[in-house]
Each structure stands twice: as C-alpha cells, then as structure tokens.
Scaffold this active site. Structure first.
Site, short mmCIF file in Angstrom:
data_model
loop_
_atom_site.label_atom_id
_atom_site.label_comp_id
_atom_site.label_asym_id
_atom_site.label_seq_id
_atom_site.Cartn_x
_atom_site.Cartn_y
_atom_site.Cartn_z
N SER A 1 56.39 8.38 10.19
CA SER A 1 57.61 8.94 10.78
C SER A 1 58.49 9.62 9.74
CB SER A 1 58.40 7.84 11.48
OG SER A 1 57.63 7.25 12.48
N1 SAH Z 1 55.63 3.22 11.53
C1 SAH Z 1 54.47 4.01 11.26
C2 SAH Z 1 54.22 4.93 12.44
C3 SAH Z 1 52.80 5.23 12.62
S1 SAH Z 1 52.46 6.21 14.03
C4 SAH Z 1 54.65 4.80 9.99
O1 SAH Z 1 55.76 5.25 9.74
O2 SAH Z 1 53.68 5.01 9.26
C5 SAH Z 1 52.22 4.97 15.26
C6 SAH Z 1 51.09 4.03 15.04
O3 SAH Z 1 50.95 3.25 16.23
C7 SAH Z 1 49.75 4.68 14.80
O4 SAH Z 1 49.23 4.21 13.58
C8 SAH Z 1 48.89 4.22 15.99
O5 SAH Z 1 47.54 4.01 15.67
C9 SAH Z 1 49.58 2.94 16.37
N2 SAH Z 1 49.32 2.46 17.72
C10 SAH Z 1 49.24 3.16 18.87
N3 SAH Z 1 48.97 2.35 19.90
C11 SAH Z 1 48.89 1.09 19.40
C12 SAH Z 1 48.65 -0.20 19.95
N4 SAH Z 1 48.43 -0.39 21.26
N5 SAH Z 1 48.64 -1.26 19.13
C13 SAH Z 1 48.84 -1.12 17.80
N6 SAH Z 1 49.09 0.07 17.21
C14 SAH Z 1 49.11 1.16 18.00
#
Ligand code: SAH
Length: 214
Positions: free
Chosen positions: A62
């Site tokens: 993000s």
């Molecule tokens: N806070 C993270 C955001 C990553 S993007 C950062 O700043 O790096 C969101 C993440 O949610 C992705 O890695 C995606 O794989 C994960 N995600 C999506 N659906 C999910 C689920 N049901 N359970 C766990 N992770 C999930």
C-alpha cells in the site's frame, strides 16, 4: 543519515504529516521502519514515492499514506492484540508491531507469506505471528482481537471477523467492488457494528470463503 533515511523523513513530512496524520505512535513507526526492505530491488528508487508498488502474485504494497491513515484510524493505545488480514509485503505488519502488543497476520499466498516471514524475521520482531491461510475465516483459536485490519477489499465484512472482534473493538476494511471502495471503520458496540465511512480507496481483492469468490 543514508539516502533511504532522508527519503523516509521527507515521505513522513510531505505525505503523512501534511495530510493530517497526527498520532505520534504512527509517525514514529513510519519514521523507523525501513520500507526498502519490503520492496523488490527493481522498484528501490520508488520506495518512498506517494503510491502503491507491485509485490509478487499481482498484489501491492500500500501507499505509505494509506498505511498511516489505517493505522491511525485503529486508534491504538499500545496494549492491543491485532489481527491483520493480507500480510502482503509485511510492511503494515511491522508498523503495527512497533505500536501494539501482538500482531497476528494472515496471507493466502505462500510466496508472500514466506517472503514476509523472512523480512520480518530479519528485522527481529518477536510479537508478530504469521499464518498462511484464508484470512476471511479469521483466526478463531487466537480470538478475540482488540482490532482487526483488512488490507484487501471485499463487498462485505466477513462474518467470522465480526465474531472474533472484542466488544468495543474496531475493525477497518475497504468495502466496495473490484475497482473502487470506501474505507470503513466499524466499532463493535453491544454486539452490533457502528459504521463510519472514511472515503474512497483502491485495494486488491479479498479472495476467500467469506470474501469475494475467485
Ligand atoms: N498490507 C499489505 C497489503 C498487501 S495487498 C502491504 O502493504 O504489503 C493485500 C494482500 O491481501 C495481498 O497480499 C493478498 O494476497 C492478501 N489477501 C487477499 N485475500 C486474502 C485472504 N482471504 N486471506 C489472506 N490474505 C488475503
């Protein structure tokens, strides 16, 4: 001071403080965490830019401001046990771990889970617990949580997360369709959610049993 430290300070001043983030705990954590450790080498020169960046599996780390905003909206005192859904790079996880007692973070992709485990391990965190699971089911065995943060977007709040949130706890999640969402903060009061909307955001999709189907 190395170049990354300089850029980090600039980022906090121009992207975080000027936009109204005032919680000192959040500002200090953003000043401390080396965001470059969570970024792929090919994007190094964009580490502290004012936008999200690609990570593996088509996901994103993000934008710094969004991380700061979501963390501030959690209204943390420092004693909390927090559940994060969507570990991704682990950057938001580290920001939380600087502030609260324990962070439980769940990621569905094993590549991202393993990479975040390595990065956060190298940084020496002892209060982070990572899980390679579908986070829409929450983590029943470790519940209840004082705060829940979902860093991927859904069309609804996953019901297991509501159940695993403590009374007077707070949950933050982007709610909408694939292309645009609103940042929603839900307070659990007398077992019911009181919802506030903090405006438009864009996140990758929360895929899972109680999220969006694949
Ligand atoms: N806070 C993270 C955001 C990553 S993007 C950062 O700043 O790096 C969101 C993440 O949610 C992705 O890695 C995606 O794989 C994960 N995600 C999506 N659906 C999910 C689920 N049901 N359970 C766990 N992770 C999930």
């Amino acid at each position: 001071m190395n170049d990354f430290e300089k850029l980090r300070r600039q980022m906090v001043e121009t992207q975080i403080i000027t936009r109204g983030i005032s919680d000192k705990k959040v500002i200090d954590a953003m000043l401390k965490i080396p965001r470059e450790k969570f970024i792929e080498k090919k994007f190094y020169n964009e580490t502290y830019n004012d936008h999200p960046l690609p990570i593996e599996e088509g996901q994103t780390i993000s934008q710094p401001y969004i991380v700061a905003l979501m963390t501030e909206l959690l209204n943390l005192t420092g004693d909390e046990k927090v559940l994060e859904i969507g570990t991704g790079s682990g950057y938001q996880t580290a920001i939380l771990a600087e502030i609260v007692k324990e962070v439980y973070s769940v990621e569905r992709y094993s590549i991202l889970f393993n990479k975040a485990r390595k990065t956060l391990g190298e940084l020496g965190y002892k209060n982070i617990f990572l899980f390679n699971l579908d986070g829409t089911e929450g983590l029943k065995e470790h519940s209840p949580f004082d705060r829940i943060i979902v860093t991927a977007a859904s069309d609804k709040i996953p019901q297991p997360l509501v159940e695993q949130l403590k009374e007077n706890g707070k949950l933050i999640i982007p709610i909408g369709d694939r292309f645009s969402q609103n940042l929603i903060v839900a307070d659990k009061i007398k077992g019911k959610l009181e919802i506030k909307n903090y405006g438009g955001v864009t996140f990758v999709t929360l895929i899972g049993k109680y999220g969006v189907s694949e």
